[in-house]
Design a protein around this motif. Structure first.
Motif, PDB file in Angstrom:
ATOM      1  N   LEU A   1      23.090 -25.134  25.905  1.00 54.18           N
ATOM      2  CA  LEU A   1      23.417 -26.874  26.316  1.00 54.18           C
ATOM      3  C   LEU A   1      25.371 -26.172  25.972  1.00 54.18           C
ATOM      4  N   SER A   2      25.690 -27.090  26.964  1.00 54.93           N
ATOM      5  CA  SER A   2      26.899 -27.053  27.974  1.00 54.93           C
ATOM      6  C   SER A   2      27.585 -28.503  27.684  1.00 54.93           C
ATOM      7  N   PHE A   3      28.652 -29.023  26.965  1.00 57.84           N
ATOM      8  CA  PHE A   3      29.346 -29.619  26.715  1.00 57.84           C
ATOM      9  C   PHE A   3      30.349 -29.943  27.328  1.00 57.84           C
TER      10      PHE A   3
ATOM     11  N   GLU B   1      26.353 -33.633  27.112  1.00 60.25           N
ATOM     12  CA  GLU B   1      26.557 -32.904  27.945  1.00 60.25           C
ATOM     13  C   GLU B   1      26.207 -33.020  29.243  1.00 60.25           C
TER      14      GLU B   1
ATOM     15  N   ARG C   1      23.549 -36.167  28.809  1.00 60.03           N
ATOM     16  CA  ARG C   1      22.661 -36.735  27.829  1.00 60.03           C
ATOM     17  C   ARG C   1      23.467 -36.447  26.479  1.00 60.03           C
ATOM     18  N   ARG C   2      23.427 -37.584  25.916  1.00 58.02           N
ATOM     19  CA  ARG C   2      24.310 -37.299  24.662  1.00 58.02           C
ATOM     20  C   ARG C   2      23.740 -37.018  23.463  1.00 58.02           C
TER      21      ARG C   2
ATOM     22  N   TYR D   1      17.740 -30.709  18.461  1.00 62.47           N
ATOM     23  CA  TYR D   1      18.490 -30.580  20.294  1.00 62.47           C
ATOM     24  C   TYR D   1      16.872 -31.565  20.634  1.00 62.47           C
TER      25      TYR D   1
ATOM     26  N   ASP E   1      26.365 -35.250  16.593  1.00 58.40           N
ATOM     27  CA  ASP E   1      27.302 -34.103  16.472  1.00 58.40           C
ATOM     28  C   ASP E   1      26.939 -33.827  14.573  1.00 58.40           C
TER      29      ASP E   1
ATOM     30  N   ASP F   1      24.619 -32.118  31.952  1.00 59.96           N
ATOM     31  CA  ASP F   1      23.900 -33.066  32.847  1.00 59.96           C
ATOM     32  C   ASP F   1      24.164 -34.843  32.267  1.00 59.96           C
TER      33      ASP F   1
END
Length: 388
Positions: free
Chosen positions: A14-16, A26, A30-31, A347, A34, A28
């Motif tokens: 994942l890359s936020f 993210e 996506r929310r 996830y 957290d 891409d």
């Protein structure tokens, strides 16, 4: 071939790229909701407008001068922490690990200067986590922490968690301090009973031993009190603070009584970045917000709401969950499966949680999480459990 970033982390794929309150976005699009808050760091959520405003204003004024000079924001934050706690003095660091190093030094220097240089041993407990420096891993003593990194710093005595008789027997004329987390975070959200903390305080008073509380994860309003030890009605001689105090900016501190800090005179410790104007400006705003009694009351109300919903979740999935533990918004779900399984299914549901030892998944949301987001989080946990 080794990666350009040293591969010491098992990172999720994942890359936020953006944060909004209790949500992360993210790359891409996506929310994700957290429930980790950067491992109990983002006290007031992501991109909090009040903290961002303070950071921007300070960034336009002054970033760094070093501790060769007086730093007004550092003095103001120290005054606030001293006024709000047992402490008489404060040293600022950049992390909890650095705070641990100073706490160890301070305890040993105290006894040295009091004419008992043989008092160097520090007692710690199974499941503890005090950082990843050579001193901090020696304090832990856990095989997964120390394997391959010897020789270790000597002078640590490791005891079973919760064994009062073993503790009494372990305190000798070589003991400098007892070091403990009022609630173990990495160890699995294990709460030290109030009676045990009171007994430790009495034992330390009887033997001239210093009591050190590591509140790096459980402090700064995380439990519904400004600091977790307040529930027991006892105070330490030295306390380590970090994570939540910076609200996401690297900041830590060691708080101490005048007596416990008496050996730390000019030249005995230092930090280039510790207590810089940027960090202290943000720390001041965090403390201003979280020390408000109304804010603490809200943390406790939200904790009760979340626990109620989690108890229903446990009842609905008895093959997955065993119990909920913790205090305030430092909660853990004890599992009957591997924590990684639930984290992974989370996830897939757009939910972030944090694994820990003792088969526990940690729930460490922003302290200002909304009721709606709490409900949504438990709904997603339910979906994750169902998918198992």
């Amino acid at each position: 071939m080794i990666t350009s970033v040293l591969p010491t982390y098992n990172r999720a794929p994942l890359s936020f790229v953006k944060g909004e309150g209790s949500w992360l976005v993210e790359a891409d699009g996506r929310r994700f909701l957290d429930l980790g808050a950067g491992i109990a760091v983002n006290t007031l959520g992501h991109a909090n407008p009040e903290l961002a405003g303070v950071l921007k204003a300070q960034a336009d004024t002054l970033w760094h001068v070093s501790n060769l000079y007086k730093i007004p924001a550092q003095q103001a934050l120290a005054d606030k922490l001293v006024d709000a706690t047992f402490a008489d003095t404060c040293f600022f660091t950049n992390s909890g690990t650095e705070a641990a190093e100073l706490a160890i030094k301070m305890a040993r220097k105290y006894h040295h200067d009091k004419g008992a240089p043989e008092r160097v041993e520090i007692i710690t407990f199974d499941g503890c986590f005090h950082g990843r420096s050579t001193g901090a891993i020696a304090a832990s003593g856990a095989e997964k922490m120390v394997n391959g990194f010897g020789p270790l710093m000597p002078g640590f005595v490791h005891l079973p968690f919760g064994d009062a008789e073993a503790l009494k027997a372990a305190v000798t004329d070589k003991t400098a301090a007892i070091l403990i987390e009022p609630i173990q975070g990495e160890g699995g959200i294990r709460v030290v009973p109030d009676a045990d903390l009171k007994a430790m305080r009495e034992l330390c008073d009887e033997t001239g031993t210093l009591l050190i509380f590591d509140e790096v994860q459980c402090g700064v309003a995380r439990t519904g009190k400004l600091f977790a030890h307040e529930y027991a009605g006892v105070t330490p001689d030295i306390m380590m603070v970090a994570k939540g105090i910076g609200g996401g900016f690297p900041l830590g501190a060691v708080l101490a009584t005048e007596d416990a800090a008496s050996g730390m005179v000019a030249g005995t410790h230092g930090s280039t970045y510790g207590g810089n104007p940027l960090g202290c400006a943000i720390g001041l705003k965090v403390m201003e917000i979280v020390s408000d009694p109304d804010f603490l009351a809200e943390v406790n109300r939200k904790s009760a709401l979340m626990r109620q919903k989690l108890e229903g979740l446990i009842a609905a999935h008895p093959d997955v969950f065993d119990e909920v533990r913790g205090q305030g918004l430092m909660l853990g779900l004890k599992l009957k499966i591997a924590p990684a399984d639930l984290v992974g299914k989370g996830y897939a549901q757009g939910l972030l949680t944090v694994p820990a030892a003792d088969n526990v998944v940690r729930l460490l949301p922003a302290l200002n999480i909304s009721d709606e987001d709490i409900a949504e989080a438990v709904k997603r946990l339910d979906a994750a459990a169902s998918s198992l």
